[in-house]
Motif scaffolding. Structure first.
Motif, PDB file in Angstrom:
ATOM      1  N   ILE A 168     -24.503  17.797 -26.021  1.00  0.00           N
ATOM      2  CA  ILE A 168     -25.091  17.783 -24.671  1.00  0.00           C
ATOM      3  C   ILE A 168     -26.445  18.473 -24.687  1.00  0.00           C
ATOM      4  O   ILE A 168     -27.430  17.966 -24.126  1.00  0.00           O
ATOM      5  CB  ILE A 168     -24.138  18.463 -23.665  1.00  0.00           C
ATOM      6  CG1 ILE A 168     -22.823  17.687 -23.568  1.00  0.00           C
ATOM      7  CG2 ILE A 168     -24.793  18.547 -22.286  1.00  0.00           C
ATOM      8  CD1 ILE A 168     -21.737  18.397 -22.771  1.00  0.00           C
ATOM      9  N   THR A 186     -30.615  25.819 -18.765  1.00  0.00           N
ATOM     10  CA  THR A 186     -30.141  24.654 -19.521  1.00  0.00           C
ATOM     11  C   THR A 186     -28.760  24.908 -20.110  1.00  0.00           C
ATOM     12  O   THR A 186     -27.912  24.006 -20.134  1.00  0.00           O
ATOM     13  CB  THR A 186     -31.132  24.306 -20.644  1.00  0.00           C
ATOM     14  OG1 THR A 186     -32.414  24.067 -20.072  1.00  0.00           O
ATOM     15  CG2 THR A 186     -30.683  23.072 -21.402  1.00  0.00           C
ATOM     16  N   TYR A 212     -26.331  24.499 -17.341  1.00  0.00           N
ATOM     17  CA  TYR A 212     -26.256  23.063 -17.057  1.00  0.00           C
ATOM     18  C   TYR A 212     -25.350  22.349 -18.056  1.00  0.00           C
ATOM     19  O   TYR A 212     -24.492  21.536 -17.673  1.00  0.00           O
ATOM     20  CB  TYR A 212     -27.676  22.496 -17.099  1.00  0.00           C
ATOM     21  CG  TYR A 212     -27.788  21.001 -17.142  1.00  0.00           C
ATOM     22  CD1 TYR A 212     -27.551  20.226 -16.008  1.00  0.00           C
ATOM     23  CD2 TYR A 212     -28.185  20.352 -18.309  1.00  0.00           C
ATOM     24  CE1 TYR A 212     -27.685  18.843 -16.049  1.00  0.00           C
ATOM     25  CE2 TYR A 212     -28.320  18.977 -18.358  1.00  0.00           C
ATOM     26  CZ  TYR A 212     -28.070  18.222 -17.226  1.00  0.00           C
ATOM     27  OH  TYR A 212     -28.206  16.869 -17.275  1.00  0.00           O
ATOM     28  N   CYS A 213     -25.474  22.672 -19.336  1.00  0.00           N
ATOM     29  CA  CYS A 213     -24.641  22.034 -20.367  1.00  0.00           C
ATOM     30  C   CYS A 213     -23.169  22.355 -20.178  1.00  0.00           C
ATOM     31  O   CYS A 213     -22.306  21.476 -20.315  1.00  0.00           O
ATOM     32  CB  CYS A 213     -25.099  22.487 -21.762  1.00  0.00           C
ATOM     33  SG  CYS A 213     -26.715  21.851 -22.259  1.00  0.00           S
ATOM     34  N   VAL A 244     -21.889  20.410 -17.125  1.00  0.00           N
ATOM     35  CA  VAL A 244     -21.724  19.000 -17.474  1.00  0.00           C
ATOM     36  C   VAL A 244     -20.437  18.814 -18.279  1.00  0.00           C
ATOM     37  O   VAL A 244     -19.654  17.885 -18.027  1.00  0.00           O
ATOM     38  CB  VAL A 244     -22.935  18.486 -18.278  1.00  0.00           C
ATOM     39  CG1 VAL A 244     -22.637  17.129 -18.918  1.00  0.00           C
ATOM     40  CG2 VAL A 244     -24.157  18.383 -17.380  1.00  0.00           C
ATOM     41  N   GLY A 259     -29.428  20.771 -12.431  1.00  0.00           N
ATOM     42  CA  GLY A 259     -30.164  21.408 -13.513  1.00  0.00           C
ATOM     43  C   GLY A 259     -31.531  21.876 -13.066  1.00  0.00           C
ATOM     44  O   GLY A 259     -31.989  22.960 -13.435  1.00  0.00           O
ATOM     45  N   ARG A 278     -24.748  14.009 -17.260  1.00  0.00           N
ATOM     46  CA  ARG A 278     -26.068  14.638 -17.358  1.00  0.00           C
ATOM     47  C   ARG A 278     -27.014  14.062 -16.305  1.00  0.00           C
ATOM     48  O   ARG A 278     -27.788  14.787 -15.674  1.00  0.00           O
ATOM     49  CB  ARG A 278     -26.652  14.438 -18.755  1.00  0.00           C
ATOM     50  CG  ARG A 278     -26.169  15.440 -19.776  1.00  0.00           C
ATOM     51  CD  ARG A 278     -26.977  15.400 -21.045  1.00  0.00           C
ATOM     52  NE  ARG A 278     -26.663  14.266 -21.890  1.00  0.00           N
ATOM     53  CZ  ARG A 278     -27.497  13.285 -22.165  1.00  0.00           C
ATOM     54  NH1 ARG A 278     -28.715  13.279 -21.647  1.00  0.00           N
ATOM     55  NH2 ARG A 278     -27.129  12.281 -22.963  1.00  0.00           N
ATOM     56  N   ASN A 279     -26.945  12.754 -16.117  1.00  0.00           N
ATOM     57  CA  ASN A 279     -27.796  12.104 -15.114  1.00  0.00           C
ATOM     58  C   ASN A 279     -27.390  12.495 -13.695  1.00  0.00           C
ATOM     59  O   ASN A 279     -28.245  12.781 -12.844  1.00  0.00           O
ATOM     60  CB  ASN A 279     -27.726  10.584 -15.267  1.00  0.00           C
ATOM     61  CG  ASN A 279     -28.345  10.109 -16.580  1.00  0.00           C
ATOM     62  OD1 ASN A 279     -29.179  10.794 -17.160  1.00  0.00           O
ATOM     63  ND2 ASN A 279     -27.928   8.944 -17.046  1.00  0.00           N
ATOM     64  N   GLU A 299     -20.599  11.890 -21.300  1.00  0.00           N
ATOM     65  CA  GLU A 299     -21.452  13.031 -20.952  1.00  0.00           C
ATOM     66  C   GLU A 299     -22.832  12.617 -20.453  1.00  0.00           C
ATOM     67  O   GLU A 299     -23.413  13.293 -19.604  1.00  0.00           O
ATOM     68  CB  GLU A 299     -21.572  14.001 -22.133  1.00  0.00           C
ATOM     69  CG  GLU A 299     -22.128  13.440 -23.421  1.00  0.00           C
ATOM     70  CD  GLU A 299     -23.642  13.497 -23.476  1.00  0.00           C
ATOM     71  OE1 GLU A 299     -24.238  14.307 -22.749  1.00  0.00           O
ATOM     72  OE2 GLU A 299     -24.228  12.722 -24.254  1.00  0.00           O
ATOM     73  N   GLN A 300     -23.386  11.488 -20.920  1.00  0.00           N
ATOM     74  CA  GLN A 300     -24.722  11.106 -20.442  1.00  0.00           C
ATOM     75  C   GLN A 300     -24.693  10.761 -18.965  1.00  0.00           C
ATOM     76  O   GLN A 300     -25.636  11.075 -18.223  1.00  0.00           O
ATOM     77  CB  GLN A 300     -25.283   9.927 -21.240  1.00  0.00           C
ATOM     78  CG  GLN A 300     -26.637   9.466 -20.710  1.00  0.00           C
ATOM     79  CD  GLN A 300     -27.441   8.681 -21.708  1.00  0.00           C
ATOM     80  OE1 GLN A 300     -27.606   9.100 -22.848  1.00  0.00           O
ATOM     81  NE2 GLN A 300     -27.968   7.546 -21.284  1.00  0.00           N
ATOM     82  N   THR A 305     -31.341  17.552 -23.810  1.00  0.00           N
ATOM     83  CA  THR A 305     -31.873  18.232 -22.624  1.00  0.00           C
ATOM     84  C   THR A 305     -33.398  18.267 -22.606  1.00  0.00           C
ATOM     85  O   THR A 305     -33.985  18.857 -21.696  1.00  0.00           O
ATOM     86  CB  THR A 305     -31.323  19.663 -22.532  1.00  0.00           C
ATOM     87  OG1 THR A 305     -31.534  20.345 -23.777  1.00  0.00           O
ATOM     88  CG2 THR A 305     -29.840  19.658 -22.202  1.00  0.00           C
ATOM     89  N   TYR A 335     -28.529  16.052 -12.828  1.00  0.00           N
ATOM     90  CA  TYR A 335     -29.919  16.387 -13.120  1.00  0.00           C
ATOM     91  C   TYR A 335     -30.511  17.292 -12.036  1.00  0.00           C
ATOM     92  O   TYR A 335     -31.191  18.286 -12.342  1.00  0.00           O
ATOM     93  CB  TYR A 335     -30.744  15.111 -13.233  1.00  0.00           C
ATOM     94  CG  TYR A 335     -32.204  15.359 -13.510  1.00  0.00           C
ATOM     95  CD1 TYR A 335     -32.657  15.645 -14.795  1.00  0.00           C
ATOM     96  CD2 TYR A 335     -33.145  15.309 -12.477  1.00  0.00           C
ATOM     97  CE1 TYR A 335     -33.998  15.878 -15.054  1.00  0.00           C
ATOM     98  CE2 TYR A 335     -34.486  15.542 -12.718  1.00  0.00           C
ATOM     99  CZ  TYR A 335     -34.904  15.821 -14.013  1.00  0.00           C
ATOM    100  OH  TYR A 335     -36.227  16.067 -14.247  1.00  0.00           O
TER     101      TYR A 335
END
Length: 379
Positions: free
Chosen positions: A40, A351, A354-355, A358, A338, A331-332, A327-328, A44, A335
């Motif tokens: 992940i 970050t 955020y990880c 996620v 984040g 992540r989107n 996970e993508q 970033t 966002y």
């Protein structure tokens, strides 16, 4: 064990079986979780993985470059886990194909389609204008629907070769393992660096002298996992030496990266990542051995966890493959969260948070998905 052949059994691989979670080694599940968090983080961009490249020198520049260099141990760790659990297992070629290869290929079909649907729904042109079954099918076969999915195809290749890798590794002697690891360090680490220093990337050796088929990650890292898990746990003195070597590898990686940037005078992901993977085997092995030293209690030593904490790690570890698959999307979706973190905290700290968020969100969704009949065995 110096000259004896290594023949033992193992349990499950990256896309693991659902049998008897009590038999799972918690420390390996912890490594899975750590590795997927690194996956992940690797995506970033300037807020995390490439944050060092936005700085104008100073100790923070070197510190965050070193952190970025270390995060590429994620795939080596996954392969070492697979080697530790899969290489000693006895299965026919038919069983490997039925139980692993075809099952994994089905995962690729299903989740490339899921990712394609998501891309179509979020496209500026709208779903109807962008959706095409034929485009999805062609892309699935020949490209990566999303960048992180390159690993799905590489791991599928590993599973296809698994019966041959097993036969090879199960019959190798101690000195032959040492020889394999030495070849890997020389031909994928030391030699490319020497070539770059001398010729700025022109090969010194005749290109027909190529042993990549035996020094590739798909064989060497599983071999490392298979070899190390059958050795006694390292002493603290041995680990201290390994951490010292790891530090030297990271320092040298950073110096070579900076040297290349000065020479090339161009910053890009391909350029800055050139040297990140060349010496990562030493830090990856060090993390693998340290985690085992601390949390493997099979010999009556190591840190004993509370039953609830152990159960949580086992649950999270069993969902790592599913987390990687989705996970993508998370992540989107997260966002904006984040960006809020970045506005209130230092970039790197924001970050990391955020990880973790996620991962936790994806983990909860995967837990629910595994309740669906059929998906549990795939995830």
């Amino acid at each position: 064990m110096s000259d004896t052949q290594l023949n033992t059994s193992a349990a499950v691989g990256l896309a693991q079986d659902s049998k008897s979670p009590k038999k799972k080694m918690v420390w390996l599940e912890m490594l899975r979780i750590f590795a997927v968090l690194l996956v992940i983080f690797n995506h970033t961009g300037d807020y995390g993985f490439h944050y060092w490249a936005t700085l104008d020198g100073g100790y923070r520049y070197w510190l965050f470059m070193a952190c970025a260099a270390l995060t590429v141990m994620n795939i080596p760790i996954f392969y070492m886990i697979s080697g530790a659990l899969l290489m000693g297992k006895e299965e026919s070629i038919q069983t490997v194909w039925r139980k692993r290869v075809l099952r994994y290929a089905l995962v690729i079909v299903i989740f490339t389609f899921v990712q394609y649907l998501y891309l179509c729904f979020t496209s500026e042109d709208g779903f109807r204008e962008t959706f095409s079954v034929w485009e999805w099918f062609v892309t699935m076969l020949s490209e990566n629907i999303i960048v992180p999915y390159w690993f799905l195809y590489e791991y599928l290749g590993f599973l296809v070769m698994l019966p041959l890798y097993r036969r090879m590794l199960q019959n190798m002697k101690e000195e032959e393992f040492h020889y394999l690891f030495l070849l890997y360090i020389v031909f994928t680490g030391a030699l490319p660096i020497i070539e770059y220093l001398i010729t700025k990337w022109h090969t010194i050796l005749n290109i027909s002298f190529n042993i990549a088929y035996i020094t590739g990650d798909l064989l060497v890292y599983p071999a490392l996992g298979f070899y190390l898990i059958r050795k006694p746990k390292p002493t603290w003195k041995q680990l201290a030496v390994m951490w010292g070597l790891s530090l030297l590898c990271v320092v040298y990686t950073c110096l070579m990266t900076e040297y290349k940037l000065d020479y090339a005078r161009q910053l890009s992901e391909a350029r800055v990542g050139t040297f990140f993977k060349m010496l990562i085997c030493i830090p990856a092995v060090t993390v693998f051995l340290t985690t085992r030293k601390l949390f493997d209690t099979s010999d009556g030593k190591g840190i004993t966890m509370h039953a609830g904490v152990e159960k949580l790690f086992l649950s999270m570890g069993s969902c790592v493959f599913g987390v990687y698959l989705v996970e993508q999307i998370f992540r989107n979706l997260m966002y904006d969260f984040g960006m809020v973190m970045v506005d209130h905290l230092p970039n790197f700290v924001a970050t990391l948070i955020y990880c973790v968020v996620v991962f936790l969100a994806a983990y909860l969704v995967v837990l629910v998905l595994k309740l669906i009949p059929g998906l549990k065995k795939l995830l």
